[in-house]
Scaffold this motif. Sequence first.
Motif, PDB file in Angstrom:
ATOM      1  N   ASP A 146       0.815  -1.196   0.000  1.00  0.00           N
ATOM      2  CA  ASP A 146       0.000   0.000   0.000  1.00  0.00           C
ATOM      3  C   ASP A 146       0.859   1.260   0.000  1.00  0.00           C
ATOM      4  N   VAL A 147       1.985   1.224   0.720  1.00  0.00           N
ATOM      5  CA  VAL A 147       2.895   2.367   0.747  1.00  0.00           C
ATOM      6  C   VAL A 147       3.567   2.544  -0.611  1.00  0.00           C
ATOM      7  N   ALA A 148       4.008   1.449  -1.212  1.00  0.00           N
ATOM      8  CA  ALA A 148       4.654   1.523  -2.523  1.00  0.00           C
ATOM      9  C   ALA A 148       3.701   2.091  -3.566  1.00  0.00           C
ATOM     10  N   SER A 149       2.426   1.669  -3.503  1.00  0.00           N
ATOM     11  CA  SER A 149       1.441   2.180  -4.451  1.00  0.00           C
ATOM     12  C   SER A 149       1.201   3.671  -4.252  1.00  0.00           C
ATOM     13  N   LEU A 150       1.114   4.095  -2.984  1.00  0.00           N
ATOM     14  CA  LEU A 150       0.895   5.512  -2.693  1.00  0.00           C
ATOM     15  C   LEU A 150       2.082   6.352  -3.151  1.00  0.00           C
ATOM     16  N   LEU A 151       3.307   5.864  -2.921  1.00  0.00           N
ATOM     17  CA  LEU A 151       4.497   6.592  -3.358  1.00  0.00           C
ATOM     18  C   LEU A 151       4.541   6.725  -4.877  1.00  0.00           C
ATOM     19  N   ASN A 152       4.153   5.677  -5.578  1.00  0.00           N
ATOM     20  CA  ASN A 152       4.113   5.744  -7.041  1.00  0.00           C
ATOM     21  C   ASN A 152       3.121   6.798  -7.519  1.00  0.00           C
ATOM     22  N   SER A 153       1.977   6.871  -6.854  1.00  0.00           N
ATOM     23  CA  SER A 153       0.971   7.868  -7.222  1.00  0.00           C
ATOM     24  C   SER A 153       1.473   9.279  -6.960  1.00  0.00           C
ATOM     25  N   ILE A 154       2.130   9.469  -5.812  1.00  0.00           N
ATOM     26  CA  ILE A 154       2.669  10.795  -5.493  1.00  0.00           C
ATOM     27  C   ILE A 154       3.752  11.191  -6.493  1.00  0.00           C
ATOM     28  N   GLN A 155       4.618  10.246  -6.827  1.00  0.00           N
ATOM     29  CA  GLN A 155       5.680  10.539  -7.798  1.00  0.00           C
ATOM     30  C   GLN A 155       5.091  10.939  -9.147  1.00  0.00           C
ATOM     31  N   GLU A 156       3.965  10.351  -9.507  1.00  0.00           N
ATOM     32  CA  GLU A 156       3.314  10.649 -10.782  1.00  0.00           C
ATOM     33  C   GLU A 156       2.639  12.020 -10.759  1.00  0.00           C
TER      34      GLU A 156
END
Length: 301
Positions: free
Chosen positions: A241-251
């Motif tokens: 869940d953290v990895a997915s959230l970080l990917n979204s923020i980076q995008e």
Amino acid sequence: MNVLKNGELWLYGTVGLGVTDEEGFTAINVRDALAEIGGQDVTVRINSPGGWADEGITIYNNLRAHPGKVTVLIEGIAASAASIIAMAGHEIVMRTGTYMMVHEPSGLTWGNIQDHAKMIEQLDTINRSMADIYVKQTRRPKAEILRELADETWMDGAQAVQKRYATRVTDARAVQPPAFAWSTYRNTPAAVSASGSRQQARGFQDAMGRIAAVRSAKAERDVRIAAFIRENLIGHENRPDVASLLNSIQEEAPEAYSMAKATGPLSPTNVVKGPSSWDGVVDRVNKANNWFSVHPNAGEK
């Protein structure tokens, strides 16, 4: 303005009305010209310093909806909103010595914090729409495009082809870019600004005079997001869940993501200082409010 000449669209000047004291071309001009052409292939010649982003997006959509092949020829410059228009081409050809520039949209508000926050949301929406247009043409990651928009990226023909904003460069020499208020942009090449200066329209001057407030609010928002990443996500990247959230923020917020991953304080003003005997209190305040700008002498006697 009649933009149809000898069966071709000549998009010379500013995108939209009221940018400078010179008449600009509009989406209605382009719509009418395309209606007269019918379903035939069309060549679009561009020499424009840019203008209103929403007008540029509308013109882009008009050209994308045209049933014939659209060939875009950048003859002098395609900056800002004009670069959006250029992305409508099935082929995007730049003359030798021409420039393309991409950057984030700007806007204005007049009012309280909520008014400015709403403008930030609107600008983010426009920025993502613009990025989607560039991604469709370049077939590159959206995060890369967003970074180039944030940096106000200027490209000559070879660089634009290398980054896939254009398809090829022709040997034909560039025409001179139009005179414009080039100080509006941060990184204008000397060769472009040498084309001459033109007075901005009063409304445009008022708009640019208030953009700084929006940019400042966006910078504070990025600090807040970066603080959230550092406080809650860094060190937990192995959780899905953290990895997915970080990917979204980076995008969606690449500047905030880069800020969080970099070393050092998030901002020179977001740390509360105080006497050494206050270390415990100061540490708790900084952890709770490290996104909030506090006077650097707060707490000192």
